[in-house]
Design an enzyme around this catalytic site. Structure first.
Site, mmCIF file in Angstrom:
data_model
loop_
_atom_site.group_PDB
_atom_site.id
_atom_site.type_symbol
_atom_site.label_atom_id
_atom_site.label_comp_id
_atom_site.label_asym_id
_atom_site.label_seq_id
_atom_site.Cartn_x
_atom_site.Cartn_y
_atom_site.Cartn_z
ATOM 1 N N GLY A 95 19.365 -1.441 20.422
ATOM 2 C CA GLY A 95 18.075 -1.564 19.774
ATOM 3 C C GLY A 95 18.259 -1.998 18.068
ATOM 4 O O GLY A 95 17.249 -2.179 17.408
ATOM 5 N N LYS A 133 7.329 3.541 11.909
ATOM 6 C CA LYS A 133 6.004 3.438 12.480
ATOM 7 C C LYS A 133 5.674 4.920 12.896
ATOM 8 O O LYS A 133 4.675 5.229 12.909
ATOM 9 C CB LYS A 133 5.890 2.479 13.719
ATOM 10 C CG LYS A 133 5.150 1.250 13.394
ATOM 11 C CD LYS A 133 5.917 0.271 12.656
ATOM 12 C CE LYS A 133 5.998 0.133 11.136
ATOM 13 N NZ LYS A 133 6.972 -0.607 10.633
ATOM 14 N N GLY A 191 11.039 -2.290 -5.543
ATOM 15 C CA GLY A 191 10.607 -3.361 -4.630
ATOM 16 C C GLY A 191 9.251 -3.121 -4.129
ATOM 17 O O GLY A 191 9.116 -2.081 -3.151
ATOM 18 N N ALA A 192 8.163 -4.103 -4.457
ATOM 19 C CA ALA A 192 6.627 -4.126 -3.738
ATOM 20 C C ALA A 192 6.730 -4.852 -2.445
ATOM 21 O O ALA A 192 5.807 -5.574 -2.350
ATOM 22 C CB ALA A 192 5.919 -4.134 -4.622
ATOM 23 N N VAL A 219 14.785 -2.871 -12.660
ATOM 24 C CA VAL A 219 15.678 -1.652 -12.876
ATOM 25 C C VAL A 219 17.306 -2.229 -13.279
ATOM 26 O O VAL A 219 17.569 -2.996 -12.691
ATOM 27 C CB VAL A 219 15.803 -0.937 -11.722
ATOM 28 C CG1 VAL A 219 16.679 0.518 -11.861
ATOM 29 C CG2 VAL A 219 14.500 -0.391 -11.098
ATOM 30 N N GLY A 276 15.381 -5.885 -0.471
ATOM 31 C CA GLY A 276 15.509 -6.873 0.638
ATOM 32 C C GLY A 276 16.736 -6.405 1.578
ATOM 33 O O GLY A 276 17.379 -5.381 1.206
ATOM 34 N N HIS A 294 -19.081 -6.311 21.603
ATOM 35 C CA HIS A 294 -19.405 -5.770 20.357
ATOM 36 C C HIS A 294 -19.887 -3.890 20.915
ATOM 37 O O HIS A 294 -20.097 -3.910 22.077
ATOM 38 C CB HIS A 294 -21.125 -5.945 20.119
ATOM 39 C CG HIS A 294 -21.945 -5.228 19.251
ATOM 40 N ND1 HIS A 294 -21.737 -5.165 17.743
ATOM 41 C CD2 HIS A 294 -22.880 -3.992 19.453
ATOM 42 C CE1 HIS A 294 -22.532 -4.399 17.390
ATOM 43 N NE2 HIS A 294 -22.985 -3.648 18.181
HETATM 44 P P1 NAD Z 1 11.302 -7.568 0.751
HETATM 45 O O1 NAD Z 1 11.952 -8.968 0.714
HETATM 46 O O2 NAD Z 1 10.052 -7.676 1.697
HETATM 47 O O3 NAD Z 1 10.967 -7.108 -0.563
HETATM 48 C C1 NAD Z 1 11.766 -6.523 -1.567
HETATM 49 C C2 NAD Z 1 10.830 -6.888 -2.927
HETATM 50 O O4 NAD Z 1 11.747 -6.262 -3.799
HETATM 51 C C3 NAD Z 1 10.717 -8.037 -3.374
HETATM 52 O O5 NAD Z 1 8.933 -7.894 -3.799
HETATM 53 C C4 NAD Z 1 11.262 -8.442 -4.484
HETATM 54 O O6 NAD Z 1 10.749 -9.262 -5.587
HETATM 55 C C5 NAD Z 1 11.815 -7.200 -4.936
HETATM 56 N N1 NAD Z 1 12.979 -7.171 -5.820
HETATM 57 C C6 NAD Z 1 14.071 -7.587 -5.844
HETATM 58 N N2 NAD Z 1 15.111 -7.161 -6.657
HETATM 59 C C7 NAD Z 1 14.272 -6.419 -7.380
HETATM 60 C C8 NAD Z 1 14.957 -5.655 -8.645
HETATM 61 N N3 NAD Z 1 15.981 -5.656 -8.801
HETATM 62 N N4 NAD Z 1 13.709 -4.850 -9.107
HETATM 63 C C9 NAD Z 1 12.430 -4.895 -8.739
HETATM 64 N N5 NAD Z 1 12.109 -5.529 -7.663
HETATM 65 C C10 NAD Z 1 12.876 -6.079 -6.997
HETATM 66 O O7 NAD Z 1 12.408 -6.517 1.587
HETATM 67 P P2 NAD Z 1 12.162 -5.124 1.845
HETATM 68 O O8 NAD Z 1 10.864 -4.477 1.916
HETATM 69 O O9 NAD Z 1 13.561 -4.481 1.584
HETATM 70 O O10 NAD Z 1 12.331 -5.597 3.472
HETATM 71 C C11 NAD Z 1 13.758 -6.198 4.075
HETATM 72 C C12 NAD Z 1 13.352 -6.947 5.134
HETATM 73 O O11 NAD Z 1 12.943 -6.441 6.249
HETATM 74 C C13 NAD Z 1 12.464 -8.150 4.928
HETATM 75 O O12 NAD Z 1 12.881 -9.407 5.113
HETATM 76 C C14 NAD Z 1 11.249 -7.727 5.744
HETATM 77 O O13 NAD Z 1 10.519 -8.687 6.364
HETATM 78 C C15 NAD Z 1 11.972 -6.800 6.745
HETATM 79 N N6 NAD Z 1 10.918 -5.812 7.068
HETATM 80 C C16 NAD Z 1 9.877 -6.114 8.015
HETATM 81 C C17 NAD Z 1 9.057 -5.246 8.266
HETATM 82 C C18 NAD Z 1 7.814 -5.267 8.994
HETATM 83 O O14 NAD Z 1 7.592 -6.438 9.451
HETATM 84 N N7 NAD Z 1 6.680 -4.628 9.002
HETATM 85 C C19 NAD Z 1 9.165 -3.954 8.088
HETATM 86 C C20 NAD Z 1 10.378 -3.589 7.288
HETATM 87 C C21 NAD Z 1 10.979 -4.499 6.786
#
Ligand code: NAD
Length: 469
Positions: A40, A52, A183-184, A240, A274, A448
């Site tokens: 998984g 989820k 990270g947003a 940060v 990330g 509908h």
């Molecule tokens: P992400 O890439 O989605 O977001 C990371 C954010 O952190 C970015 O907006 C970036 O600009 C910011 N960031 C990076 N370095 C920073 C710093 N030093 N200070 C402040 N902000 C900073 O990564 P994530 O949210 O960690 O997710 C990881 C991966 O897992 C992604 O590729 C995502 O697509 C995947 N994921 C997908 C889902 C989904 O599809 N629903 C859910 C969870 C994770």
């Protein structure tokens, strides 16, 4: 145990296990090498599924507190038992991993538990050593599906208690009073939503000027405003530079775009900046498998074959969005190609979903991307507010946007911020897969009252003829 196979897959996440099942369906003798005790990967064990489960629990709690009264339901002493919520999550994960074991057995796939390392790679014969078992297996083909791992940042030492990653944020024992998140992106917004609904104050620090920078600008601004209304605060264009934790607090040092400094105090800090491809210990350089400058495995864009013939790579270890469903479809494609069939994946129609509430979902290109590419387009938008079903559900927030080619009316992109957007987007994905026009979508009968009528109305709005706005 058998040690000679048609196909060896390293990694049993969604990419690997789906590839294995499809290969086995096509008659290939298949083995999976998986480091975890269960199948998984990140998705089922510590990613998509547990998050989820918690999103669902926290949404129920939030609705009981803030949504029931309007329905005439009195729920006087609504409480959340975090331990029970976590037990439910763990149970769901276990049921799914048990299900995967069943699927492996049913499809006669041999699973080796241990970390695989490519020892020898010659055309038609790849030897993979399984470290923990001190054994080696050989395959005619090999697929690397080892996924990704969490990125950390300098001067912010993860301790698993006060400074945490998503692995810990899905297993907290109590609700943090103030959870700061770096990270947003997807993880920051989803796990921020979980803990916000349970009562935490949430501050998200983001280096870029907005949330989800890959998303259509107007729709991400809409999503951000809704999240802000829910109580999430954002510190944009801030970095940060360090964080120190003691037993009860985390002291976070921030640097703004203009160089000025600030301090934030929280009782927990989630690092969600990330993920990086997981390629360590696979023996890639020795086998002659090339990585690109970003540390991802280099593959041929069409066949996903690495620089070594017969060895393929899929999912998070190669370029592209780190999404379980993309890895799954790549796995199917490779298995079909190895079996001599015409496997194919359409990268233009991969949906992206953020499971906040309302959900955020999109497919295809944004207005900004089309403008940059010099492609003329029309947009059609429709709000959820006038939709009867949304109203009956008390779901007023959000909008659907359809983007269609100005000349041909072919749908080029769709974005939905709204209730059940994760499910609604499937219709747009299918429409794009079949090369549909906005008119095709608009002329399709939608039941509908349903939320899906917002998609039809947005398609009608491309031609300025939506009915309910
Ligand atoms: P992400 O890439 O989605 O977001 C990371 C954010 O952190 C970015 O907006 C970036 O600009 C910011 N960031 C990076 N370095 C920073 C710093 N030093 N200070 C402040 N902000 C900073 O990564 P994530 O949210 O960690 O997710 C990881 C991966 O897992 C992604 O590729 C995502 O697509 C995947 N994921 C997908 C889902 C989904 O599809 N629903 C859910 C969870 C994770």
């Amino acid at each position: 145990m058998e040690n000679s196979f048609d196909l060896i897959i390293i990694g049993g996440g969604p990419g690997g296990y789906v590839c294995a099942i499809r290969a086995s369906q096509l008659g290939l003798k298949t083995a999976v090498v998986e480091k975890r005790p269960v199948m998984g990967g990140t998705c089922v064990n510590v990613g998509c599924i547990p998050s989820k489960a918690l999103l669902d629990s926290s949404e129920h709690f939030f609705r009981a507190l803030h949504g029931f009264a309007d329905h005439g339901i009195t729920a006087d002493s609504v409480k959340i038992d975090v331990r029970k919520m976590m037990e439910r999550k763990t149970r769901i994960v276990k049921e799914l991993t048990d299900g995967l074991k069943y699927l492996m057995d049913k499809n006669k796939i041999t699973v080796f538990q241990g970390s695989g390392r490519i020892e020898k790679a010659a055309p038609g014969s790849v030897t993979v050593k399984i470290n923990e078992l001190s054994t080696a297996i050989t395959g005619k083909y090999c697929v690397i599906a080892t996924g990704s791992e969490i990125i950390d940042i300098p001067n912010v030492k993860i301790d698993g208690k006060k400074i945490i990653t998503s692995d810990h944020a899905i297993a907290l024992e109590k609700i943090p009073e103030h959870l700061a998140i770096i990270g947003a992106g997807v993880i920051g917004l989803e796990l921020g939503s979980v803990w916000r609904r349970l009562g935490s104050k949430i501050t998200v620090i983001e280096i870029l000027p907005d949330i989800l920078m890959g998303l259509d600008r107007q729709m991400r601004e809409l999503a951000r405003r809704i999240l802000e209304k829910q109580g999430m605060s954002f510190l944009f264009e801030q970095r940060v530079t360090g964080a120190q934790a003691d037993k009860s607090r985390v002291n976070i040092q921030l640097e703004k775009k203009d160089g000025s400094k600030d301090i934030l105090d929280a009782d927990c800090l989630l690092v969600a900046v990330g993920r990086r491809p997981y390629t360590e210990g696979l023996g890639l350089p020795e086998a002659g498998i090339k990585l690109n400058a970003r540390g991802r495995i280099e593959v041929d864009r069409h066949s996903l074959e690495t620089s070594v013939p017969g060895i393929f790579a899929i999912g998070d270890v190669i370029e592209g969005p780190m999404l379980a469903h993309r890895a799954e479809d790549e796995g199917v494609m490779i298995a079909e190609r190895i079996a001599g069939k015409a496997g194919h994946i359409n990268y233009d129609t991969i949906p992206f979903i953020v499971y906040t509430w309302p959900e955020i979902a999109w497919v295809g290109r944004s207005e900004e991307q089309l403008t940059e590419a010099g492609i003329a387009y029309n947009t059609g938008k429709f709000l959820f507010r006038p939709n009867g079903r949304a109203k009956a559900m008390n779901e007023a927030d959000g909008q659907v946007k359809i983007i269609a080619d100005k000349k041909t009316d072919r749908i080029l992109g769709a974005c939905i911020v709204g209730p059940n957007a994760s499910e609604l987007i499937a219709e747009c994905v299918l429409a794009m897969e079949f090369g549909a026009s906005a008119e095709d979508l608009a002329r399709t009968v939608h039941a509908h009252p349903t939320l899906s009528e917002t998609v039809k109305e947005a398609a009608l709005a491309v031609d300025r003829r939506s009915i309910h706005s």
